[in-house]
Scaffold this motif. Structure first.
Motif, PDB file in Angstrom:
ATOM      1  N   THR A   1      51.458  53.293  41.547  1.00 34.67           N
ATOM      2  CA  THR A   1      51.574  51.919  42.019  1.00 34.67           C
ATOM      3  C   THR A   1      50.198  51.261  42.007  1.00 34.67           C
ATOM      4  O   THR A   1      49.176  51.925  42.151  1.00 34.67           O
ATOM      5  CB  THR A   1      52.153  51.855  43.446  1.00 34.67           C
ATOM      6  OG1 THR A   1      51.295  52.564  44.327  1.00 34.67           O
ATOM      7  CG2 THR A   1      53.554  52.424  43.494  1.00 34.67           C
ATOM      8  N   LYS A   2      50.207  49.950  41.824  1.00 33.53           N
ATOM      9  CA  LYS A   2      48.957  49.197  41.843  1.00 33.53           C
ATOM     10  C   LYS A   2      49.271  47.744  42.178  1.00 33.53           C
ATOM     11  O   LYS A   2      50.223  47.170  41.655  1.00 33.53           O
ATOM     12  CB  LYS A   2      48.263  49.271  40.487  1.00 33.53           C
ATOM     13  CG  LYS A   2      46.940  48.532  40.430  1.00 33.53           C
ATOM     14  CD  LYS A   2      46.276  48.676  39.071  1.00 33.53           C
ATOM     15  CE  LYS A   2      44.951  47.951  39.025  1.00 33.53           C
ATOM     16  NZ  LYS A   2      44.306  48.067  37.715  1.00 33.53           N
ATOM     17  N   ALA A   3      48.468  47.161  43.054  1.00 32.73           N
ATOM     18  CA  ALA A   3      48.591  45.750  43.407  1.00 32.73           C
ATOM     19  C   ALA A   3      47.332  45.030  42.957  1.00 32.73           C
ATOM     20  O   ALA A   3      46.225  45.484  43.213  1.00 32.73           O
ATOM     21  CB  ALA A   3      48.776  45.596  44.911  1.00 32.73           C
ATOM     22  N   THR A   4      47.521  43.887  42.278  1.00 37.68           N
ATOM     23  CA  THR A   4      46.384  43.121  41.777  1.00 37.68           C
ATOM     24  C   THR A   4      46.536  41.668  42.194  1.00 37.68           C
ATOM     25  O   THR A   4      47.496  41.002  41.784  1.00 37.68           O
ATOM     26  CB  THR A   4      46.301  43.212  40.242  1.00 37.68           C
ATOM     27  OG1 THR A   4      46.308  44.580  39.849  1.00 37.68           O
ATOM     28  CG2 THR A   4      45.044  42.545  39.725  1.00 37.68           C
ATOM     29  N   MET A   5      45.614  41.171  42.996  1.00 40.79           N
ATOM     30  CA  MET A   5      45.630  39.779  43.439  1.00 40.79           C
ATOM     31  C   MET A   5      44.853  38.945  42.423  1.00 40.79           C
ATOM     32  O   MET A   5      43.754  39.315  42.027  1.00 40.79           O
ATOM     33  CB  MET A   5      44.986  39.658  44.819  1.00 40.79           C
ATOM     34  CG  MET A   5      45.076  38.283  45.428  1.00 40.79           C
ATOM     35  SD  MET A   5      46.701  37.825  46.052  1.00 40.79           S
ATOM     36  CE  MET A   5      46.780  38.773  47.560  1.00 40.79           C
ATOM     37  N   SER A   6      45.447  37.838  41.991  1.00 39.61           N
ATOM     38  CA  SER A   6      44.780  36.948  41.052  1.00 39.61           C
ATOM     39  C   SER A   6      45.083  35.521  41.468  1.00 39.61           C
ATOM     40  O   SER A   6      46.231  35.071  41.361  1.00 39.61           O
ATOM     41  CB  SER A   6      45.284  37.210  39.631  1.00 39.61           C
ATOM     42  OG  SER A   6      44.712  36.288  38.736  1.00 39.61           O
ATOM     43  N   GLY A   7      44.076  34.847  41.972  1.00 43.22           N
ATOM     44  CA  GLY A   7      44.307  33.500  42.485  1.00 43.22           C
ATOM     45  C   GLY A   7      45.254  33.582  43.666  1.00 43.22           C
ATOM     46  O   GLY A   7      45.051  34.360  44.579  1.00 43.22           O
ATOM     47  N   GLY A   8      46.336  32.845  43.627  1.00 47.50           N
ATOM     48  CA  GLY A   8      47.312  32.866  44.709  1.00 47.50           C
ATOM     49  C   GLY A   8      48.507  33.742  44.432  1.00 47.50           C
ATOM     50  O   GLY A   8      49.471  33.719  45.184  1.00 47.50           O
ATOM     51  N   SER A   9      48.484  34.515  43.347  1.00 43.43           N
ATOM     52  CA  SER A   9      49.631  35.372  43.041  1.00 43.43           C
ATOM     53  C   SER A   9      49.233  36.844  43.145  1.00 43.43           C
ATOM     54  O   SER A   9      48.069  37.203  43.050  1.00 43.43           O
ATOM     55  CB  SER A   9      50.207  35.057  41.665  1.00 43.43           C
ATOM     56  OG  SER A   9      49.277  35.341  40.661  1.00 43.43           O
ATOM     57  N   LEU A  10      50.251  37.681  43.339  1.00 45.19           N
ATOM     58  CA  LEU A  10      50.056  39.114  43.499  1.00 45.19           C
ATOM     59  C   LEU A  10      50.964  39.842  42.525  1.00 45.19           C
ATOM     60  O   LEU A  10      52.175  39.625  42.517  1.00 45.19           O
ATOM     61  CB  LEU A  10      50.391  39.533  44.936  1.00 45.19           C
ATOM     62  CG  LEU A  10      50.314  41.006  45.267  1.00 45.19           C
ATOM     63  CD1 LEU A  10      48.871  41.505  45.164  1.00 45.19           C
ATOM     64  CD2 LEU A  10      50.859  41.266  46.664  1.00 45.19           C
ATOM     65  N   ALA A  11      50.382  40.685  41.661  1.00 49.64           N
ATOM     66  CA  ALA A  11      51.152  41.494  40.715  1.00 49.64           C
ATOM     67  C   ALA A  11      51.285  42.902  41.280  1.00 49.64           C
ATOM     68  O   ALA A  11      50.284  43.539  41.607  1.00 49.64           O
ATOM     69  CB  ALA A  11      50.474  41.525  39.353  1.00 49.64           C
ATOM     70  N   LEU A  12      52.521  43.373  41.405  1.00 50.76           N
ATOM     71  CA  LEU A  12      52.810  44.711  41.918  1.00 50.76           C
ATOM     72  C   LEU A  12      53.379  45.541  40.773  1.00 50.76           C
ATOM     73  O   LEU A  12      54.458  45.250  40.268  1.00 50.76           O
ATOM     74  CB  LEU A  12      53.820  44.639  43.066  1.00 50.76           C
ATOM     75  CG  LEU A  12      53.419  43.758  44.251  1.00 50.76           C
ATOM     76  CD1 LEU A  12      54.573  43.650  45.242  1.00 50.76           C
ATOM     77  CD2 LEU A  12      52.175  44.303  44.914  1.00 50.76           C
ATOM     78  N   MET A  13      52.631  46.573  40.360  1.00 53.24           N
ATOM     79  CA  MET A  13      53.051  47.437  39.259  1.00 53.24           C
ATOM     80  C   MET A  13      53.537  48.756  39.846  1.00 53.24           C
ATOM     81  O   MET A  13      52.919  49.339  40.715  1.00 53.24           O
ATOM     82  CB  MET A  13      51.884  47.692  38.307  1.00 53.24           C
ATOM     83  CG  MET A  13      52.241  48.488  37.049  1.00 53.24           C
ATOM     84  SD  MET A  13      52.221  50.296  37.213  1.00 53.24           S
ATOM     85  CE  MET A  13      50.557  50.646  37.677  1.00 53.24           C
ATOM     86  N   ARG A  14      54.690  49.199  39.361  1.00 55.56           N
ATOM     87  CA  ARG A  14      55.291  50.465  39.786  1.00 55.56           C
ATOM     88  C   ARG A  14      55.735  51.202  38.524  1.00 55.56           C
ATOM     89  O   ARG A  14      56.625  50.745  37.821  1.00 55.56           O
ATOM     90  CB  ARG A  14      56.469  50.161  40.697  1.00 55.56           C
ATOM     91  CG  ARG A  14      57.115  51.353  41.315  1.00 55.56           C
ATOM     92  CD  ARG A  14      58.175  50.879  42.335  1.00 55.56           C
ATOM     93  NE  ARG A  14      58.670  51.974  43.082  1.00 55.56           N
ATOM     94  CZ  ARG A  14      58.116  52.473  44.167  1.00 55.56           C
ATOM     95  NH1 ARG A  14      57.016  51.939  44.625  1.00 55.56           N
ATOM     96  NH2 ARG A  14      58.639  53.491  44.788  1.00 55.56           N
ATOM     97  N   LYS A  15      55.085  52.348  38.243  1.00 55.10           N
ATOM     98  CA  LYS A  15      55.381  53.106  37.024  1.00 55.10           C
ATOM     99  C   LYS A  15      55.844  54.508  37.404  1.00 55.10           C
ATOM    100  O   LYS A  15      55.198  55.195  38.186  1.00 55.10           O
ATOM    101  CB  LYS A  15      54.142  53.187  36.137  1.00 55.10           C
ATOM    102  CG  LYS A  15      54.362  54.002  34.861  1.00 55.10           C
ATOM    103  CD  LYS A  15      53.204  53.896  33.893  1.00 55.10           C
ATOM    104  CE  LYS A  15      51.971  54.564  34.420  1.00 55.10           C
ATOM    105  NZ  LYS A  15      50.872  54.632  33.447  1.00 55.10           N
TER     106      LYS A  15
END
Length: 187
Positions: A122-136
């Motif tokens: 899992t990995k969470a990446t904040m970019s500006g006002g959005s948050l990308a949550l990756m689950r592999k």
């Protein structure tokens, strides 16, 4: 000369405030109700549900998402399908809440899929006002081949903070699922 120093000092103070505010992470915390009419590509289970509630808890270090699907009938064949958060296997599905570290680093753990074992990353990446949550998830199938399934959910808030949009993209798996967009209203 004093006026010039005063203006320079005020501008510096203003810039420090702007930098401090922009450094704060956007908070997605709250209870959110799915707006099915505004959403696209939902799974049959979510589309047929009477109510879908997404609960997000967040602190400085972690974020956790838990989806509760109430009422309606599961689709024939029992599969959760590929639509949105909690489409049977998303956050809050049978596996319960999903948590992510907000430090931007990958976290890996061992998982079991029936008789197979594998890795969950899992990995969470904040970019500006959005948050990308990756689950592999990756595991070796009974035929010896490696199988990798990746889900990326991008969360973003409306300017007034009352609407949460979650775009879900999936890769891998037995059937390629189209991207979905879940729109949630703050409750």
């Amino acid at each position: 000369m004093k006026r010039l120093f005063l203006i320079a000092g005020l501008m510096t103070a203003f810039l420090l405030v702007v930098v401090a505010v922009s450094a704060q992470k956007t908070s997605f915390a709250g209870t959110w109700g799915l707006d099915k009419a505004a959403s696209q590509g939902l799974s049959p289970r979510m589309q047929g549900a009477d109510k879908v509630t997404l609960t997000i808890t967040q602190d400085a270090n972690t974020i956790s998402l838990d989806t509760k699907i109430e009422g309606g009938q599961p689709p024939a064949g029992g599969g959760g399908g590929g639509g949105g958060m909690g489409g049977g296997r998303g956050p809050g599905g049978p596996a319960g809440p999903q948590s992510y570290n907000l430090d931007g680093k990958e976290a890996t753990s061992d998982v079991t899929f029936g008789q197979n074992t594998g890795k969950l990353t899992t990995k969470a990446t904040m970019s500006g006002g959005s948050l990308a949550l990756m689950r592999k998830t990756s595991f070796t199938g009974q035929d010896g081949s490696e199988r990798v399934n990746t889900t990326t959910q991008t969360l973003s808030l409306s300017a007034d903070g009352k609407k949460l949009t979650v775009v879900t993209h999936r890769e891998g798996g037995q059937q390629q699922a189209p991207d979905t967009t879940g729109v949630y209203n703050k409750q």
